[in-house]
Design a protein around this motif. Structure first.
Motif, mmCIF file in Angstrom:
data_model
loop_
_atom_site.group_PDB
_atom_site.id
_atom_site.type_symbol
_atom_site.label_atom_id
_atom_site.label_comp_id
_atom_site.label_asym_id
_atom_site.label_seq_id
_atom_site.Cartn_x
_atom_site.Cartn_y
_atom_site.Cartn_z
ATOM 1 N N THR A 317 0.857 -1.177 0.000
ATOM 2 C CA THR A 317 0.000 0.000 0.000
ATOM 3 C C THR A 317 0.900 1.235 0.000
ATOM 4 N N GLY A 318 0.770 2.050 -1.026
ATOM 5 C CA GLY A 318 1.636 3.209 -1.153
ATOM 6 C C GLY A 318 3.107 2.826 -1.204
ATOM 7 N N GLY A 319 3.423 1.684 -1.783
ATOM 8 C CA GLY A 319 4.800 1.202 -1.862
ATOM 9 C C GLY A 319 5.303 0.533 -0.592
ATOM 10 N N MET A 320 4.469 0.493 0.449
ATOM 11 C CA MET A 320 4.866 -0.074 1.742
ATOM 12 C C MET A 320 4.361 -1.514 1.844
ATOM 13 N N PRO A 321 5.259 -2.474 2.161
ATOM 14 C CA PRO A 321 4.819 -3.868 2.266
ATOM 15 C C PRO A 321 4.083 -4.134 3.571
ATOM 16 N N LEU A 322 3.051 -4.963 3.501
ATOM 17 C CA LEU A 322 2.300 -5.392 4.664
ATOM 18 C C LEU A 322 1.997 -6.888 4.532
ATOM 19 N N THR A 323 1.921 -7.554 5.666
ATOM 20 C CA THR A 323 1.514 -8.955 5.688
ATOM 21 C C THR A 323 0.216 -9.069 6.475
ATOM 22 N N ALA A 324 -0.753 -9.762 5.890
ATOM 23 C CA ALA A 324 -2.027 -10.000 6.559
ATOM 24 C C ALA A 324 -2.296 -11.497 6.595
ATOM 25 N N VAL A 325 -3.138 -11.915 7.511
ATOM 26 C CA VAL A 325 -3.594 -13.303 7.577
ATOM 27 C C VAL A 325 -5.105 -13.307 7.452
ATOM 28 N N VAL A 326 -5.599 -14.075 6.477
ATOM 29 C CA VAL A 326 -7.037 -14.227 6.269
ATOM 30 C C VAL A 326 -7.405 -15.658 6.610
ATOM 31 N N PHE A 327 -8.344 -15.856 7.500
ATOM 32 C CA PHE A 327 -8.710 -17.197 7.928
ATOM 33 C C PHE A 327 -9.739 -17.800 6.979
ATOM 34 N N GLY A 328 -9.546 -19.071 6.659
ATOM 35 C CA GLY A 328 -10.403 -19.768 5.712
ATOM 36 C C GLY A 328 -9.663 -20.060 4.417
ATOM 37 N N ASP A 329 -10.311 -20.850 3.546
ATOM 38 C CA ASP A 329 -9.668 -21.258 2.291
ATOM 39 C C ASP A 329 -9.950 -20.226 1.200
ATOM 40 N N VAL A 330 -9.284 -19.072 1.304
ATOM 41 C CA VAL A 330 -9.461 -17.985 0.342
ATOM 42 C C VAL A 330 -8.133 -17.717 -0.363
ATOM 43 N N ASP A 331 -8.224 -17.101 -1.525
ATOM 44 C CA ASP A 331 -7.019 -16.749 -2.275
ATOM 45 C C ASP A 331 -7.301 -15.483 -3.072
ATOM 46 N N TYR A 332 -6.233 -14.805 -3.472
ATOM 47 C CA TYR A 332 -6.358 -13.567 -4.231
ATOM 48 C C TYR A 332 -5.384 -13.605 -5.403
#
Length: 368
Positions: A317-332
């Motif tokens: 976001t705005g060139g800044m790296p972030l790590t998130a965790v999404v629970f469940g069998d999802v993908d992007y």
């Protein structure tokens, strides 16, 4: 069960301090994990308490008995400290059966045969290895060898059981099973366990308290969830948790305005006391970032790591790296756009020292 107390314990090898001025109290019936990266002094600490390594300075007592005192010249031998030591490589006698391996130490203690038989039978049942008592170590799996090694260590009834990365040679599935068995064993034996590992997941799942070290210095000593939610400094925050915490440099204004990377928010301290204005590092756990359609912020997907139960999402976001965790069998899809929000708590660390300045909510997050 004994209380173990370390006071100002130091171990030097020449000019190098492997452990420096360590003060620690291990309570009765605790399951303590000594955690840290390779070379941080955790195994040296274990060996000093067990009597396998001689400290340079300090005192160590077990169950009210001083087993080492540098000033008074006290240094009890390992066999007089009433402790058991479980090594990483198990160290089973290859020419002895399971029964003989477990009984070996008891025979050296001059136990009679009937008493040895009863004790070995008890341990075979406790560790669920009765059917293997006539087999040799080469005929056992890694997990079975691990159980035999534990049984042999427990046989004399030591007050304390020391374990130095005992699961590192096992595959991932077997490690999980053995963690479950060790936690159950701790309850069933009513013993004090001191466990060395570099695996934060083992520390989180097994321990009543975690002692985390870096370069021979104690960083924090606390229950695992307390350490996870309120780490003493950035090193602890980074070491505890997988995926690791997001760290974003920024600045805090006197009015609570927080600017970090390409984002801004109002910091509301949990304690009610606002940290001093200045340069900070904002720490955000990946599970505190929600990917949702109506989120106030936008990011671009860099990569995803789906595992079925959860998906680790790397995004910018705005060139800044972030790590998130999404629970469940999802993908992007890679390079797709998503909306997200930040909820729950963030932790502010002093940018220079890395010390925890306080945690609080990040309200009204927006692009800076």
């Amino acid at each position: 069960m004994p209380e173990i107390i370390l006071k100002n314990v130091t171990k030097r090898f020449g000019k190098f301090a492997a452990v420096e001025n360590l003060n620690l109290v291990i309570e009765n019936n605790a399951f303590i994990t000594v955690l840290g990266p390779s070379g941080c002094g955790k195994t040296t600490t274990l060996r000093m308490v067990a009597g396998l390594e001689t400290p340079t300075d300090g005192t160590i007592s077990i169950d009210g008995t001083v087993v080492f005192d540098a000033d008074k010249g006290i240094n009890l031998a390992p066999n007089k400290r009433d402790v058991g030591f479980l090594f990483q490589n198990y160290a089973l006698w290859p020419h002895m059966t399971v029964y003989q391996n477990i009984a070996f130490g008891l025979e050296n203690l001059k136990w009679d045969k009937k008493r040895i038989r009863a004790r070995v039978d008890e341990l075979l049942a406790l560790l669920k290895i009765e059917e293997f008592e006539g087999r040799y170590p080469s005929e056992l799996s890694g997990g079975q060898q691990q159980r035999v090694a534990i049984a042999r260590t427990l046989a004399p009834g030591p007050k304390v059981l020391f374990m130095d990365e005992p699961l590192s040679n096992l595959d991932a599935k077997l490690r999980m099973e053995m963690r479950t068995e060790l936690k159950r064993l701790h309850r069933d034996t009513d013993s004090t366990f001191v466990y060395v590992t570099h695996d934060q997941l083992e520390a989180m799942t097994l321990s009543t308290r975690v002692c985390i070290m870096e370069k021979g210095i104690l960083q924090q000593y606390a229950p695992p969830l307390e350490m996870y939610n309120n780490p003493a400094n950035r090193f602890v925050a980074d070491f505890m948790g997988n995926p690791t915490m997001n760290f974003i440099d920024g600045s805090l204004g006197a009015d609570g305005t927080l600017r970090f990377g390409s984002l801004k928010a109002r910091f509301q301290p949990e304690s009610g006391t606002m940290p001093a204005a200045g340069d900070v590092t904002v720490g955000i756990r990946p599970e505190y970032i929600d990917i949702e359609e109506d989120g106030p912020l936008e990011a671009e997907i860099y990569s995803t790591l789906p595992s079925g139960m959860e998906t680790t999402v790397k995004m910018h976001t705005g060139g800044m790296p972030l790590t998130a965790v999404v629970f469940g069998d999802v993908d992007y899809a890679v390079d797709s756009k998503v909306r997200f929000s930040i909820h729950k708590l963030g932790i502010l660390f002093d940018k220079k020292t890395g010390m925890n300045l306080g945690r609080g909510s990040l309200e009204e997050p927006a692009n800076a």
